[in-house]
Design a protein around this motif. Structure first.
Motif, PDB file in Angstrom:
ATOM      1  N   HIS A 202       3.472   5.567   6.850  1.00  0.00           N
ATOM      2  CA  HIS A 202       3.428   3.816   6.275  1.00  0.00           C
ATOM      3  C   HIS A 202       4.414   3.556   4.713  1.00  0.00           C
ATOM      4  O   HIS A 202       5.332   2.791   4.388  1.00  0.00           O
ATOM      5  N   ARG A 203       4.102   4.821   4.327  1.00  0.00           N
ATOM      6  CA  ARG A 203       4.620   5.027   2.260  1.00  0.00           C
ATOM      7  C   ARG A 203       5.642   4.779   2.752  1.00  0.00           C
ATOM      8  O   ARG A 203       6.204   4.563   2.015  1.00  0.00           O
TER       9      ARG A 203
ATOM     10  N   SER B 230       0.519   2.810  -4.945  1.00  0.00           N
ATOM     11  CA  SER B 230      -0.189   3.862  -4.569  1.00  0.00           C
ATOM     12  C   SER B 230      -1.544   3.901  -4.606  1.00  0.00           C
ATOM     13  O   SER B 230      -2.386   4.858  -4.671  1.00  0.00           O
TER      14      SER B 230
ATOM     15  N   THR C  59      -3.471   6.002   3.723  1.00  0.00           N
ATOM     16  CA  THR C  59      -2.540   5.257   4.403  1.00  0.00           C
ATOM     17  C   THR C  59      -1.789   6.374   4.902  1.00  0.00           C
ATOM     18  O   THR C  59      -1.162   7.383   3.904  1.00  0.00           O
TER      19      THR C  59
ATOM     20  N   ASN D 282      -3.272  -3.552   2.945  1.00  0.00           N
ATOM     21  CA  ASN D 282      -2.853  -2.597   4.029  1.00  0.00           C
ATOM     22  C   ASN D 282      -1.320  -2.703   4.739  1.00  0.00           C
ATOM     23  O   ASN D 282      -0.116  -4.018   4.404  1.00  0.00           O
ATOM     24  N   PRO D 283      -1.075  -2.177   5.058  1.00  0.00           N
ATOM     25  CA  PRO D 283       0.736  -1.745   5.343  1.00  0.00           C
ATOM     26  C   PRO D 283       1.111  -2.710   6.569  1.00  0.00           C
ATOM     27  O   PRO D 283       2.047  -3.252   5.491  1.00  0.00           O
TER      28      PRO D 283
ATOM     29  N   ILE E  45       6.728   1.395   2.996  1.00  0.00           N
ATOM     30  CA  ILE E  45       6.911   0.242   2.129  1.00  0.00           C
ATOM     31  C   ILE E  45       7.619   0.409   1.229  1.00  0.00           C
ATOM     32  O   ILE E  45       7.951  -0.247   1.084  1.00  0.00           O
TER      33      ILE E  45
ATOM     34  N   LEU F 279      -3.294   1.210  -2.139  1.00  0.00           N
ATOM     35  CA  LEU F 279      -3.430   1.470  -0.611  1.00  0.00           C
ATOM     36  C   LEU F 279      -4.622   2.581  -0.434  1.00  0.00           C
ATOM     37  O   LEU F 279      -5.174   2.987  -1.971  1.00  0.00           O
ATOM     38  N   ASP F 280      -4.891   2.683   0.668  1.00  0.00           N
ATOM     39  CA  ASP F 280      -5.838   3.071   1.149  1.00  0.00           C
ATOM     40  C   ASP F 280      -5.216   4.692   0.753  1.00  0.00           C
ATOM     41  O   ASP F 280      -5.293   4.810   1.644  1.00  0.00           O
TER      42      ASP F 280
ATOM     43  N   SER G  53      -7.182  -2.454  -8.794  1.00  0.00           N
ATOM     44  CA  SER G  53      -6.371  -2.870  -7.705  1.00  0.00           C
ATOM     45  C   SER G  53      -6.184  -4.833  -7.482  1.00  0.00           C
ATOM     46  O   SER G  53      -6.374  -5.362  -6.526  1.00  0.00           O
TER      47      SER G  53
ATOM     48  N   SER H 149       1.601  -8.664  -3.037  1.00  0.00           N
ATOM     49  CA  SER H 149       0.892  -7.647  -2.412  1.00  0.00           C
ATOM     50  C   SER H 149       0.707  -6.547  -3.994  1.00  0.00           C
ATOM     51  O   SER H 149      -1.373  -6.587  -3.479  1.00  0.00           O
TER      52      SER H 149
ATOM     53  N   CYS I 145       1.637  -5.961   4.331  1.00  0.00           N
ATOM     54  CA  CYS I 145       3.968  -5.936   3.811  1.00  0.00           C
ATOM     55  C   CYS I 145       4.073  -5.765   4.615  1.00  0.00           C
ATOM     56  O   CYS I 145       5.490  -6.498   4.736  1.00  0.00           O
TER      57      CYS I 145
END
Lengths: 240, 101
Positions: free
Chosen positions: A102-103, A91, A98, A126-127, A106, A94-95, A238, A118, A130
Motif C-alpha cells: 500500500h505504501r 507516514s 499498513t 485509509n489507502p 500511495i 497511516l496506520d 493526524s 489526504s 487515496c
C-alpha cells in the motif's frame, strides 16, 4: 469490505475538484509539450509517470536542450523535494500496520493536492481513500495532457482561465475551516501567505523556483511554529 | 533522439517516485520527538497557504477575476462548504466575471 468501498467513494468525491483543476493545468502542459517538439504520446507518458506540475514543465526545457541525464535527475530532485516532506507527514497519518505494498502504491500519487486533501481528512488515512483520489486525479492529469496535445487550442481560453482557480479554491476549503477554530493555525496561514507574497515581490527572491520556494518557506515557517507553539503530546498529529 | 526522450522520461519518473515513496516506506513508526511532531503538524497549512497565495491572482486572465475568486472561495470556505462547492464557486466567479473584463 464495506469501509473500503466507502473510503474509495469518499476519495472519488473529494477527487472531483482535483480532477477539474488538473485537467486545466495539464491541458496547457500538453500544448506546451507539442510546442517543444514532443509527440502527444510522449507528453502523455510524462504526465502518467511523473504526475507533477512544476517538475514536468521544467523537464520539457531540459529534454529539448539535450542536457545530461544527471541534470534532469538533479532538477527533478530539487523541484520535487517537497514531496518527501509531504511523504514524511503522510507516514504519520497511516496506520502503523499498513502493508508495504500500500505504501508503494500511495507513494506514486503524492502530489500537492492529493497530499493536502489526504492529510487533512480526520482520522487515520485509509489507502483506499487515496486510491479514490487517484482514480479521478490521474485521469484528469493524463487526459488533460492528451486533450492539450491533440486538440491544442480548441477549448476556449475563457473556460481554461476559469478552471485555473479550481485547485486554489480547494486549498482554501482545506485550510480555512481549521484556521477558524485555532488562532495559531490562522496565524501560521497568514504569515505563510505574507512570506509567499514577499518572495513574489522582492526581485532578488523572485527568481527562486516555485518548488524551492515552497521548501524554504515550509521549513522556516513550520519550523518556527513548531518551536514557538509545540503541539501538545495528547493532540493527534493526524489533524483530527 | 526518440529513445533518448523516453530515457529522459524514465529518469524524471524514477527520481520523482523515489522522493515520494522513500519516507513513506522508511518511516514505519510513530515519531515521538515533540519538535518533529509539531513540525509535521504545521507542514500542510504552510505548504497549502504558500501555494495558494499569491498564485491564485495570476492563475486567470485578469488579476481581478483571480482576486474575486479568492474572496468568494475564502468566504465559502469560512462557512465550511465542501471542497467541491468552494472550488466550483471559484471557477464560476472567474467565468462570469471575465464576460465583463
Amino acid at each position: 469490505m464495506n469501509t473500503r468501498r466507502e473510503q474509495l467513494k469518499s476519495g472519488i468525491k473529494d477527487g472531483i475538484p482535483i480532477c477539474l483543476g488538473y485537467f486545466a493545468v495539464s491541458f496547457t502542459f500538453g500544448i506546451m509539450a507539442i510546442n517543444y517538439g514532443l509527440s502527444p504520446w510522449q507528453s502523455i507518458a510524462i504526465s502518467l509517470t511523473s504526475l507533477t506540475s512544476a517538475g514536468q514543465f521544467a523537464g520539457l526545457g531540459i529534454i529539448t536542450a539535450g542536457a545530461p541525464f544527471a541534470e534532469m535527475a538533479i532538477a527533478q530532485l530539487v523541484i520535487n523535494l517537497r514531496y518527501s516532506l509531504m511523504s514524511c507527514s503522510l507516514s504519520q497519518k497511516l496506520d502503523k500496520t499498513t502493508p508495504f505494498y500500500h505504501r508503494l502504491l500511495i507513494g506514486y500519487g503524492i502530489t500537492d493536492e492529493i497530499f493536502g486533501v489526504s492529510v487533512c481528512k480526520p482520522g487515520p488515512l485509509n489507502p483506499w481513500y487515496c486510491y479514490g483520489l487517484f482514480l479521478l486525479a490521474v485521469p484528469g492529469w493524463t487526459l488533460g495532457t492528451a486533450a492539450g496535445a491533440f486538440l491544442g487550442q480548441l477549448l476556449p481560453e475563457r473556460a481554461l482561465s476559469a478552471l485555473g482557480v479550481a485547485l486554489y479554491g480547494m486549498f482554501l476549503a482545506i485550510i480555512i475551516p481549521p484556521a477558524k477554530k485555532d488562532r495559531i493555525l490562522a496565524g501560521v496561514t497568514v504569515v505563510s501567505m505574507i512570506f509567499s507574497l514577499l518572495f513574489f515581490l522582492i526581485p532578488a527572491l523572485n527568481g527562486v523556483s516555485s518548488g524551492l520556494r515552497l521548501i524554504i518557506l515550509t521549513v522556516l515557517i513550520a519550523g518556527a511554529a513548531a518551536v514557538l507553539f509545540p503541539v501538545p503530546d495528547t493532540m493527534e498529529v493526524s489533524h483530527e | 533522439m526518440n529513445n533518448r526522450i523516453y530515457l529522459y522520461i524514465l529518469v524524471m519518473a524514477a527520481v520523482t517516485y523515489f522522493i515520494r515513496v522513500l519516507p513513506l516506506t522508511l518511516i514505519r513508526q510513530e515519531i515521538k520527538t515533540p519538535f518533529i511532531r509539531s513540525f509535521l503538524y504545521y507542514v500542510p497549512y504552510v505548504t497549502l497557504s504558500v501555494m495558494t497565495f499569491p498564485a491564485i491572482l495570476s492563475a486567470t486572465k485578469s488579476i481581478w477575476s483571480g482576486a474575486a475568486a479568492l474572496m468568494v472561495a475564502a468566504i465559502l470556505a469560512y462557512k465550511e462548504k465542501s471542497l467541491f462547492q468552494v472550488s466550483i464557486a471559484a471557477c464560476m466567479v472567474v467565468f462570469v466575471m471575465e464576460f465583463f473584463l
